[in-house]
Write a protein that holds these residues in place. Structure first.
Motif, short mmCIF file in Angstrom:
data_model
loop_
_atom_site.label_atom_id
_atom_site.label_comp_id
_atom_site.label_asym_id
_atom_site.label_seq_id
_atom_site.Cartn_x
_atom_site.Cartn_y
_atom_site.Cartn_z
N ASP A 219 15.97 -23.06 -21.03
CA ASP A 219 16.47 -22.25 -19.92
C ASP A 219 15.96 -20.83 -20.10
N TYR A 220 14.99 -20.46 -19.29
CA TYR A 220 14.37 -19.14 -19.36
C TYR A 220 14.93 -18.28 -18.23
N LYS A 221 15.58 -17.17 -18.60
CA LYS A 221 16.25 -16.33 -17.62
C LYS A 221 15.72 -14.91 -17.69
N LEU A 222 15.90 -14.22 -16.59
CA LEU A 222 15.67 -12.78 -16.52
C LEU A 222 16.89 -12.20 -15.80
N HIS A 223 17.81 -11.66 -16.59
CA HIS A 223 19.09 -11.20 -16.05
C HIS A 223 18.93 -9.92 -15.24
N PHE A 224 19.66 -9.87 -14.14
CA PHE A 224 20.01 -8.64 -13.46
C PHE A 224 21.46 -8.81 -13.01
N ILE A 225 22.36 -8.18 -13.75
CA ILE A 225 23.80 -8.30 -13.50
C ILE A 225 24.36 -6.89 -13.34
N PHE A 226 25.19 -6.71 -12.31
CA PHE A 226 25.88 -5.42 -12.16
C PHE A 226 27.37 -5.70 -11.98
N ARG A 227 28.16 -4.78 -12.44
CA ARG A 227 29.61 -4.90 -12.35
C ARG A 227 30.10 -4.12 -11.13
N HIS A 228 30.73 -4.86 -10.24
CA HIS A 228 31.22 -4.27 -8.99
C HIS A 228 32.73 -4.12 -9.07
#
Length: 647
Positions: A219-228
């Motif tokens: 599982d190859y991921k590239l995270h972009f997560i923001f906290r709303h």
């Protein structure tokens, strides 16, 4: 027979290629199963495999200053000049690690929440050093050194970033120098909550954005997560951007330095780059999970389905009855009444008989093991017969079999559809049209766990201008890319390296070469016969030769007319010349002295020439073409002489 041999060799080659491909597929499946088994181990269990020697690893190259003059790399065949990049515009944070120090970076001294002190301690080692491969003299980076350890390190920004009217650009470099089995290389932009303590940085420390690569198993991921933040209850919820549109595997396995860039705009649009190529883009309002804004209406939690609600679309026909001739007890199979016993069937012979060659074991105890019986083997007498033993009729489908009777289905007159609860207004509904304006951040942190060490980080930059980040990348990552390209092995070398890791590839290589060569030899290399029959064949004369002969004949006829006129003039002069001869001409004969002899000699030569021409072999087409002009001219002279003599 020769053609059959060729096809036999071709089939043999194709079978060999097929076996090699199947072998490669099986090897890949075995490798994948090994990876899956390794992934199945949980984090705590994998940490127990770490030896004490790994825990005692000492930081290397810390505090080491590298000369940045023009030098030649160990592998690079040309000289490279590296200078520490300097931002060309306004930035909030920039770090190169080229001074060999971690002056502005703070190691975490806390323990991961919800974990024991021995397991959750952030005791992973960090070091500042050069790349292991494709190094650029003078360039250094931050390296995660420990395996199966928790690592946490952070640094304050030069000034906090506030989400207002300017874009956010975050960029840094990552190199998985030893590959990666399971681990991450993402960064966290720590929220400005007023009491940020970098020594207490852990997995629950509030962050505004998490961005970067992460991989475990396949599982190859590239995270972009923001906290709303929910504007009603003030709770924070993580929003995950959609997955990248490209295959990310190569960025984790090629052991090269890659550039990761995130651009977040005030209009809520975002774009993710790897090596300055777009791999994902979207909008914070539409392309994140779960959505930023909740639905306006929701199902009423207090609504329940009525007891008399009928969801059946079809029901048995109540007016239908079972036919009188319906036999539910009829068997599905019956004996075939038309079957006949085959001729030669041996009814008296058993299908199996005791093995006459079997011997009773010496250690057989009848009191303990019971009466010994030899092993049963097929009856040899049945080999030439259609069968042995009592003959039985074969079974066939029973034409009277109908099974259990069921009433046919009809449309349900009371069908009310699939029940759904009624909709009500969502009491938690809100609408945030500017999720870009999230919590400001004031620090950059790396909080990671990895089963593979030597993960390299370098050239962090946080700015509001994409052109500043691009110039920063050209002065740093661009030089690394140039060096890596210069050290790239050729295609032949890459094939050899791949075969060393997977020996079965040698079979594929060999067959790949032998197959086309074999096909050429079998089908294109024709054997010449041993004996040849040589026969002289007259060369065909071209049509143009016939046309030239016709033209020459016409030209000869015209020339003959002119020759006749010339001959008459010559004769007239010859008659007049004896009267005026002053050179000893015979006046009585009208001819010069010696002309008679010359004329006789000429006639003899002409006769010999005609005989030679009649006896000479025919000339080839080439000889006629080459000497056509001379021959035509000589023929004209011959005709002229003959006409003169005739007259």
């Amino acid at each position: 027979m020769k053609l059959d041999r060729r096809w036999m060799w071709l089939i043999l080659l194709l079978v060999s290629v097929t076996v090699a491909v199947v072998r490669a597929q099986q090897q890949s499946e075995v490798d994948q199963s090994d990876v899956d088994e390794e992934i199945a181990l949980d984090e705590d269990k994998m940490e127990s495999f770490v030896t004490e020697e790994e825990e005692e690893e000492v930081e290397e190259n810390k505090g080491k200053q590298t000369d940045r003059s023009t030098v030649a790399s160990d592998k690079v065949s040309f000289q490279v000049t590296y200078e520490t990049p300097v931002p060309t515009g306004d930035v909030h944070f920039a770090e190169t690690f080229d001074d060999g120090l971690l002056g502005r970076w703070q190691l975490s001294k806390t323990v991961k929440e919800d974990a024991d002190d021995d397991i959750g301690k952030y005791d992973g080692k960090w070091s500042v050093e050069q790349l292991k491969e494709n190094k650029v003299p003078g360039d250094q980076g931050l390296v995660l050194k420990s395996r199966a350890k928790h690592h946490a390190i952070a640094a304050l920004l030069d000034k906090p970033f506030i989400f207002q009217d300017e874009p956010l650009v975050v960029q840094y470099e990552v190199n998985f120098q030893d590959g990666i089995d399971c681990g991450g290389a993402y960064i966290k932009l720590l929220s400005d909550t007023g009491d940020v303590n970098l020594e207490q940085f852990h997995d629950r420390t509030p962050y505004s954005i998490m961005f970067g690569p992460d991989k475990c198993g396949e599982d190859y991921k590239l995270h972009f997560i923001f906290r709303h933040q929910n504007p009603l209850n003030k709770d924070f919820e993580e929003k995950h951007a959609k997955r990248a549109d490209v295959d990310l595997k190569k960025f984790y396995t090629d052991k090269k330095t890659h550039l990761y860039t995130l651009v977040l705009n005030p209009d809520n649009s975002y774009e993710v780059f790897i090596d300055q190529f777009t791999v994902s883009r979207g909008n914070l309002l539409n392309d994140v999970i779960p959505p930023v804004n909740p639905p306006k209406e929701i199902d009423d939690p207090n609504d329940s389905k009525p007891e008399d609600w009928d969801e059946r679309a079809k029901v048995p026909d109540p007016d239908s009855t079972k036919p009188d001739d319906w036999d539910e007890d009829a068997p599905a199979k019956v004996e075939d009444p038309d079957a006949m016993q085959p001729e030669g069937w041996l009814d008296e012979e058993p299908e199996y008989i005791p093995d006459p060659n079997a011997d009773k074991p010496q250690d057989w105890d009848e009191e303990m093991d019971g009466e010994w019986e030899p092993q049963q083997i097929p009856n040899p007498a049945c080999e030439s017969a259609p069968g042995c033993g009592p003959w039985k009729r074969p079974m066939m489908n029973n034409p009277k079999y109908k099974g259990k009777w069921k009433a046919p289905l009809i449309d349900n007159p009371n069908f009310q559809g699939v029940w759904k609860p009624r909709k009500i207004m969502n009491p938690e509904y809100f609408e945030d049209l500017q999720p870009f304006k999230m919590t400001p951040f004031k620090a950059v942190g790396l909080e990671l766990w990895s089963m593979t060490p030597n993960i390299y980080f370098d050239n962090f930059i946080v700015t509001s201008h994409k052109d500043v980040a691009d110039r920063w990348a050209s002065d740093s990552w661009g030089l690394k890319k140039l060096v890596a390209s210069a050290n790239e092995p050729g295609i032949f070398t890459q094939l050899m390296i791949a075969a060393e890791e997977r020996p079965w590839l040698w079979v594929v290589y060999i067959l790949t070469v032998i197959l086309p060569v074999g096909l050429v030899v079998l089908f294109c290399w024709t054997k010449k016969p041993d004996d040849y029959v040589y026969k002289k064949v007259d060369l065909p004369k071209a049509d143009i030769e016939e046309e030239e002969e016709e033209e020459e004949a016409e030209a000869g006829a015209d020339k003959d007319d002119k020759d006749d006129e010339d001959v008459e003039a010559v004769n007239a002069e010859a008659v007049a010349e004896p009267e005026e001869d002053k050179n000893g001409i015979d006046l009585e004969g009208g001819q010069p002295e010696g002309d008679g002899e010359n004329e006789e000699d000429g006639e003899e030569e002409e006769e010999e020439k005609e005989e030679e021409e009649s006896k000479a072999p025919e000339r080839t087409l080439e000889e006629e073409v080459d000497g056509g002009g001379d021959t035509a001219e000589s023929n004209k002279h011959a005709v002229r002489k003959r006409r003169v003599r005739k007259d």
